[in-house]
Design an enzyme around this catalytic site. Structure first.
Site, PDB file in Angstrom:
ATOM      1  N   HIS A 192       0.802  -1.228   0.000  1.00  0.00           N
ATOM      2  CA  HIS A 192       0.000   0.000   0.000  1.00  0.00           C
ATOM      3  C   HIS A 192       0.839   1.285   0.000  1.00  0.00           C
ATOM      4  CE1 HIS A 192      -3.479   2.499   1.683  1.00  0.00           C
ATOM      5  NE2 HIS A 192      -3.982   1.906   0.625  1.00  0.00           N
ATOM      6  N   LYS A 194       3.021   4.447  -1.291  1.00  0.00           N
ATOM      7  CA  LYS A 194       2.909   5.310  -2.473  1.00  0.00           C
ATOM      8  C   LYS A 194       4.113   6.239  -2.443  1.00  0.00           C
ATOM      9  CE  LYS A 194      -1.551   5.131  -0.528  1.00  0.00           C
ATOM     10  NZ  LYS A 194      -2.042   4.027  -1.249  1.00  0.00           N
ATOM     11  N   ASP A 199      17.007   9.411  -7.779  1.00  0.00           N
ATOM     12  CA  ASP A 199      18.485   9.492  -7.696  1.00  0.00           C
ATOM     13  C   ASP A 199      19.004   9.217  -6.287  1.00  0.00           C
ATOM     14  OD1 ASP A 199      18.585  10.058 -10.350  1.00  0.00           O
ATOM     15  OD2 ASP A 199      18.776  12.227 -10.095  1.00  0.00           O
TER      16      ASP A 199
END
Lengths: 257, 257
Positions: A192, A194, A199
């Site tokens: 779940h 996000k 870099d």
């Protein structure tokens, strides 16, 4: 006479090589110095985002690669500010990318900045690596951005949730077809997260799933954080999940008992 | 003789009052100084969380209010560290609360620290206000914590999503019955935030919905940030939503055309 000429040519070639090497070194050093002077990026983007045209951003990326996009981003002091939620310490870049981008798009959408365009700019600023850990990923603009980065040699790795990766409009299949490595869970709870790591220096995290529905309709937040400690912890979490979701560990048939 | 006595008594009363006033002022000043010296809290909690017993934390809160919980949290240097994800700068408190709490619980669950217990401790550290902006809220331990804070005079305000607030196990109804103010959207997109603001000083935000399913099964993250700028931006977002979801703006019947 001939021998002398070859010596001269050889010497010139060696000098040229050394000069180029030195130039590359000096440019790299200057870039590092500039990056060091820049205050760390800190911003909060709130959604729903205004619907704006983001073609210009993706065109810049396609035409010149990450360097051109970065140059465009750093181009002008006319950089428009973030949509209402930038921290005081947040630098104006990458706000200038839209202003510096080709303005040939004739579509009826507004061409100003939005939370989505700013998110896109942060993602497109990747030059060497991009780790994505996303529950759901179906927004086409963000999909194109990730695809472009992959084409330009940025190492992209994606971790996602098995239940949502095959839904209508998911970008995961496209990215896989393009050759991007994708790993997923096998159904014990949702993957779940996000978050994205650019870099290995910038963390993009929040409540936002990368879907057009969420971007245009939901109340959401995304933090952009350039902080070594936060980035390290999220990168460790990414690597843990990346190893756990290694396809050699997948179970395809029920075990005999 | 009587007049002199009354004068003495009056003088003593005034002196006592002044002494108490001064004591309160000095204690407040000391507390502020101590808080100023403490480095800002920075931590990342990753989930799924180990399932642990959190009774001790809620008992401390019930018996002595926020002050006792805070005292317990600051009690001992034996504070156990966060579950694997604390930033270097994160202070040991509130890790000691479990150690200092009554240890009478005989349930078979482990009684150590977990990501959930740490989240609970941060929520329970509220002394004056708690803003919750949560897509889904069904975890009973976190529900009890919020309820206890409300009972102890902390000003609790909740914003949530209309589609998820009435699901089985939701804590929203309970909190409303207890007299806590709750506001929700009316269905245009999800209210998908998952953040809390403690005493207008600490931001708790991430991918985690406050549900037992998410806490125990999902890959999730929660950032704890004590940073004026981040807190200000999220508080502004909360106030915007709070006003927009004011019940006087609710539409109960379709408009006539």
């Amino acid at each position: 006479m001939w021998r002398l000429r070859w010596q001269t040519v050889g010497l010139a070639a060696v000098s040229l090589g050394l000069a180029l090497e030195t130039l590359g070194f000096v440019l790299g050093w200057l870039r590092r110095q500039r990056r060091r002077r820049r205050p760390p990026r800190r911003e909060v983007l709130f959604f729903p985002s205004q619907v704006t045209c983001t073609e210009a951003l993706l065109q810049v990326q396609r035409q010149g690669g990450p360097q051109a996009a970065a140059a465009a981003a750093a181009a002008g002091p006319e950089a428009r500010r973030a949509p209402g939620a930038a921290l005081a310490a947040a630098p104006p870049a990458p706000g200038a990318a839209l202003a510096a981008a080709p303005s040939g798009c004739l579509c009826p959408l507004p061409h100003g900045e939005s939370s989505l365009s700013r998110l896109l700019q942060y993602v497109l600023s990747a030059r060497s690596s991009l780790e994505l850990c996303l529950f759901a990923f179906s927004n086409p603009q963000l999909g194109r951005a990730v695809h472009l980065l992959h084409q330009q040699g940025v190492r992209v790795r994606v971790v996602t949730d098995c239940d949502y990766m095959a839904l209508n409009g998911s970008q995961i299949g496209r990215l896989r077809k393009a050759g991007i490595q994708v790993r997923h869970d096998q159904g014990a709870g949702y993957m779940h997260h996000k978050f994205a790591i650019v870099d290995k220096k910038m963390l993009i995290t929040g409540s936002l799933n990368w879907t057009t529905q969420a971007i245009q309709n939901n109340r959401e937040n995304v933090l952009i954080v350039e902080d070594e400690e936060y980035v390290r912890l999220f990168l460790e979490e990414f690597e843990r999940i990346w190893e756990e979701f290694n396809p050699v560990n997948y179970t395809f048939f029920p075990q005999r008992k």
